[in-house]
Design an enzyme around this catalytic site. Structure first.
Site, PDB file in Angstrom:
ATOM      1  N   GLY A  46       0.832  -1.197   0.000  1.00  0.00           N
ATOM      2  CA  GLY A  46       0.000   0.000   0.000  1.00  0.00           C
ATOM      3  C   GLY A  46       0.863   1.242   0.000  1.00  0.00           C
ATOM      4  N   GLN A  51       2.920   9.970   1.158  1.00  0.00           N
ATOM      5  CA  GLN A  51       4.252   9.366   1.290  1.00  0.00           C
ATOM      6  C   GLN A  51       5.201   9.758   0.154  1.00  0.00           C
ATOM      7  OE1 GLN A  51       2.337   5.314   1.963  1.00  0.00           O
ATOM      8  NE2 GLN A  51       4.211   5.113   3.149  1.00  0.00           N
ATOM      9  N   CYS A  92       5.496  -0.124   7.213  1.00  0.00           N
ATOM     10  CA  CYS A  92       5.205   1.066   6.412  1.00  0.00           C
ATOM     11  C   CYS A  92       6.441   1.399   5.596  1.00  0.00           C
ATOM     12  CB  CYS A  92       4.848   2.233   7.337  1.00  0.00           C
ATOM     13  SG  CYS A  92       4.463   3.757   6.460  1.00  0.00           S
ATOM     14  N   LEU A  93       6.241   1.728   4.333  1.00  0.00           N
ATOM     15  CA  LEU A  93       7.381   2.106   3.491  1.00  0.00           C
ATOM     16  C   LEU A  93       8.062   3.371   4.012  1.00  0.00           C
ATOM     17  CD1 LEU A  93       5.883   1.282  -0.003  1.00  0.00           C
ATOM     18  CD2 LEU A  93       7.793   0.134   1.125  1.00  0.00           C
ATOM     19  N   HIS A 134      -4.745   1.956   7.310  1.00  0.00           N
ATOM     20  CA  HIS A 134      -3.369   2.458   7.446  1.00  0.00           C
ATOM     21  C   HIS A 134      -3.102   3.572   6.415  1.00  0.00           C
ATOM     22  CE1 HIS A 134       1.146   1.596   7.860  1.00  0.00           C
ATOM     23  NE2 HIS A 134       1.078   2.316   6.746  1.00  0.00           N
ATOM     24  N   GLU A 135      -3.547   3.352   5.177  1.00  0.00           N
ATOM     25  CA  GLU A 135      -3.285   4.334   4.112  1.00  0.00           C
ATOM     26  C   GLU A 135      -4.136   5.588   4.284  1.00  0.00           C
ATOM     27  OE1 GLU A 135      -0.703   3.782   2.590  1.00  0.00           O
ATOM     28  OE2 GLU A 135      -0.508   1.635   2.942  1.00  0.00           O
ATOM     29  N   HIS A 138      -2.517   7.900   6.611  1.00  0.00           N
ATOM     30  CA  HIS A 138      -1.476   8.732   5.980  1.00  0.00           C
ATOM     31  C   HIS A 138      -2.073  10.028   5.422  1.00  0.00           C
ATOM     32  CE1 HIS A 138       2.220   6.424   6.093  1.00  0.00           C
ATOM     33  NE2 HIS A 138       1.658   5.356   5.589  1.00  0.00           N
TER      34      HIS A 138
HETATM   35  C1  QAP Z   1       0.899  -0.866   4.954  1.00  0.00           C
HETATM   36  O1  QAP Z   1       3.057  -1.173   4.084  1.00  0.00           O
HETATM   37  C2  QAP Z   1       0.651  -2.150   5.699  1.00  0.00           C
HETATM   38  O2  QAP Z   1       9.658  -1.947   6.651  1.00  0.00           O
HETATM   39  C3  QAP Z   1       1.717  -1.019   3.700  1.00  0.00           C
HETATM   40  O3  QAP Z   1      11.671  -2.526   4.989  1.00  0.00           O
HETATM   41  C4  QAP Z   1       1.682  -3.037   6.008  1.00  0.00           C
HETATM   42  O4  QAP Z   1       3.695  -1.951   2.102  1.00  0.00           O
HETATM   43  C5  QAP Z   1      -0.603  -2.460   6.092  1.00  0.00           C
HETATM   44  C6  QAP Z   1       7.757  -2.398   3.568  1.00  0.00           C
HETATM   45  C7  QAP Z   1       1.434  -4.213   6.686  1.00  0.00           C
HETATM   46  C8  QAP Z   1      -0.850  -3.641   6.776  1.00  0.00           C
HETATM   47  C9  QAP Z   1       0.144  -4.524   7.057  1.00  0.00           C
HETATM   48  C10 QAP Z   1       8.060  -2.130   4.887  1.00  0.00           C
HETATM   49  C11 QAP Z   1       8.806  -2.696   2.710  1.00  0.00           C
HETATM   50  C12 QAP Z   1       6.388  -2.306   3.056  1.00  0.00           C
HETATM   51  C13 QAP Z   1       9.363  -2.196   5.350  1.00  0.00           C
HETATM   52  C14 QAP Z   1       3.996  -1.684   3.235  1.00  0.00           C
HETATM   53  C15 QAP Z   1      10.408  -2.495   4.480  1.00  0.00           C
HETATM   54  C16 QAP Z   1      10.122  -2.748   3.164  1.00  0.00           C
HETATM   55  C17 QAP Z   1       5.346  -1.833   3.773  1.00  0.00           C
HETATM   56 CO    CO Z   2       2.427   3.445   5.554  1.00  0.00          CO
END
Ligand code: QAP
Ligand code: CO
Length: 168
Positions: A46, A51, A92-93, A134-135, A138
């Site tokens: 997401g 972001q 989270c990215l 979550h999004e 943001h």
């Molecule tokens: C939000 O997050 C989310 O730490 C989206 O080193 C995540 O795509 C909602 C990511 C989990 C629900 C559950 C995170 C990539 C990606 C990192 C993501 C990383 C590389 C996160």
């Molecule tokens: Co995020």
């Protein structure tokens, strides 16, 4: 298409509240495509416009196993269908390298505009519901670390600030 730069916590620009998308134009669709490319390249499930330093109410996600189901939400409006909370390990990215447990409502309905500006409504549960909430956070300047204890948040902030210093 282009991979965009992702802002990282504690960048203050992640705290801006996004404004509604007024008109869906070619520029909007280019932004959507670039955000999808950025999300898939990361890889992530997401990404909200906030972001990538665009303060419009727009987010993309793909929670499918094979990453072939992009979802696009413009001006999303959330309502909670089942207020019972579910725990999920979120990442989270904008907070790279950290995953922590967050509780959110299990089942939601969202009304939004799609890529072509057409309104739609859908019901989401499980990972899709978590990711959407979550999004949307943001877009309101909120991060998943805000749900953690101040101590945990501070540890994450210090580590990321250090990583960011070492990168420049
Ligand atoms: C939000 O997050 C989310 O730490 C989206 O080193 C995540 O795509 C909602 C990511 C989990 C629900 C559950 C995170 C990539 C990606 C990192 C993501 C990383 C590389 C996160
Ligand atoms: Co995020």
């Amino acid at each position: 298409m282009a991979v965009l730069e992702i802002l990282e916590f504690p960048d203050p620009r992640l705290r801006k509240k996004a404004s509604p998308v007024e008109r869906v134009t070619r520029a909007t669709r280019t932004l959507i495509d670039d955000m999808l490319e950025t999300m898939y390249a990361a890889p992530g499930i997401g990404l909200a416009a906030t972001q990538v330093n665009i303060h419009q109410r727009l987010l993309v996600m793909d929670v499918s196993e094979d990453k072939t189901a992009p979802m696009v939400f413009l001006n999303p409006e959330l309502s909670v269908l089942n207020p019972e909370l579910d725990e999920y390990d979120e990442g989270c990215l904008s907070v790279p390298g950290f995953y922590e447990t967050v509780s959110r409502p299990q089942k939601v309905t969202v009304t939004a505009l799609g890529r072509d500006g057409e309104p739609f409504t859908c019901e989401l549960e499980g990972l899709a519901a978590v990711c959407l909430q979550h999004e949307i956070d943001h877009l309101n300047g909120k991060l998943f670390v805000d749900y953690l204890s101040p101590l945990k948040r501070q540890r994450i902030r210090r580590k990321l600030e250090k990583d960011q210093r070492q990168r420049v």
